[in-house]
Design an enzyme around this catalytic site. Structure first.
Site, short mmCIF file in Angstrom:
data_model
loop_
_atom_site.label_atom_id
_atom_site.label_comp_id
_atom_site.label_asym_id
_atom_site.label_seq_id
_atom_site.Cartn_x
_atom_site.Cartn_y
_atom_site.Cartn_z
N ASP A 59 15.97 12.89 2.18
CA ASP A 59 16.04 14.15 2.92
C ASP A 59 16.61 13.80 4.29
O ASP A 59 15.95 13.17 5.11
CB ASP A 59 14.64 14.76 3.06
CG ASP A 59 14.63 16.09 3.80
OD1 ASP A 59 15.61 16.38 4.54
OD2 ASP A 59 13.64 16.83 3.69
N SER A 139 32.86 23.06 10.20
CA SER A 139 33.28 24.22 9.42
C SER A 139 34.19 25.09 10.27
O SER A 139 34.08 25.12 11.51
CB SER A 139 32.08 25.05 8.98
OG SER A 139 32.48 26.25 8.34
N TYR A 152 24.15 30.16 10.60
CA TYR A 152 24.95 29.08 10.02
C TYR A 152 26.14 28.77 10.92
O TYR A 152 26.43 27.60 11.21
CB TYR A 152 25.43 29.46 8.62
CG TYR A 152 26.43 28.48 8.05
CD1 TYR A 152 26.02 27.27 7.49
CD2 TYR A 152 27.80 28.76 8.08
CE1 TYR A 152 26.94 26.37 6.98
CE2 TYR A 152 28.73 27.86 7.57
CZ TYR A 152 28.30 26.66 7.03
OH TYR A 152 29.21 25.77 6.52
N LYS A 156 27.14 25.11 12.76
CA LYS A 156 28.41 24.40 12.62
C LYS A 156 29.16 24.33 13.96
O LYS A 156 29.91 23.38 14.20
CB LYS A 156 29.26 25.04 11.53
CG LYS A 156 28.72 24.79 10.13
CD LYS A 156 28.61 23.30 9.81
CE LYS A 156 28.22 23.04 8.38
NZ LYS A 156 28.18 21.59 8.04
#
Length: 249
Positions: A59, A139, A152, A156
């Protein structure tokens, strides 16, 4: 072979972009630690690559797991020359107020905190070896965000900016840091990114925003990752490299 003799750690390598990066690195001569939360997926990829790869279940948001993955890599192959922070997750595309705190925390733990842990773990051995390469998978969402993915996008954006700051701070140690910024691709997260079923019609709506007219593919991201890890990119650090078919233009 452009990565002959190198040792690489690739996180989230049990599928998608990470799997293809691991395969391409091995094909270019590197020995690769295939790290994934799903141990069975990591085992599948490593077994298919062969003796040049090991599987590590971890993890990436947990410091102890990260330390264990570094120790296992060093025991099998030696200290890493290349780190690819590819592991990532998202919340479903939806109004920002509908995202729960649990979802928010998980997105930042996997996308951002994992890089904190891995950088702290790999920088000392890289410094001792005289340098290294860190590639963070950011991203286009951190450059040109879409509605519905606010938290999100923010994670990024942190990855993209963190990569630039790391590049400046680690340059005196000859450690290059760059971000690859893919546009949406056909990975396991596609439906979450779209917030709707993965149908040809729904895909077409997203593809219409990409000038080159298709989603990103794992091979596109892996090609960029090979280049940035190689000596061909020896004077490149601190960049956000959109691999996006023109999406961010």
């Amino acid at each position: 072979m452009r990565l002959d003799g190198k040792v690489a750690i690739v996180t989230g390598a049990g599928g998608g972009f990470g799997e293809e990066i691991a395969r391409r690195y091995a094909a270019e001569g590197a020995r690769v630690a295939v790290v994934d939360l799903r141990g069975d997926a990591a085992e599948r990829v490593a077994a298919s690559i062969g003796k040049q790869a090991i599987a590590i279940a971890a993890d990436v948001s947990r410091e102890a797991d990260v330390a264990r993955s570094l120790a296992a890599t060093a025991e099998a192959f030696g200290p890493p020359h290349i780190l690819v922070n590819n592991a990532g997750t998202t919340h479903r595309n939806q109004p920002l107020l509908d995202v729960t705190e649990v979802e928010f925390d998980r997105v930042f733990a996997v996308n951002v905190k994992s890089i904190f842990h891995y950088v702290r773990a790999v920088v000392p051995p890289m410094r001792a070896a005289g340098g290294g390469v860190i590639i963070n998978i950011g991203s286009t969402a951190g450059i040109r965000p879409r509605p519905g993915l606010t938290w999100y996008n923010a994670s990024k954006g942190a990855v993209n900016l963190m990569s630039k700051s790391l590049a400046v701070e680690l340059a005196p140690s000859n450690i290059r840091v760059n971000a690859i910024c893919p546009v949406i691709g056909a990975t396991g997260l596609l439906e979450s990114f779209m917030g709707q079923p993965d149908t040809p019609e729904n895909r077409a709506r997203f593809i219409a925003t990409i000038p080159l007219g298709r989603l990103s593919e794992a091979a596109d991201i892996a090609a960029a990752a090979v280049f940035l890890a190689s000596d061909e990119a020896a004077f490149i650090t601190g960049i956000e490299m959109p691999v996006d078919g023109g999406r961010t233009v």
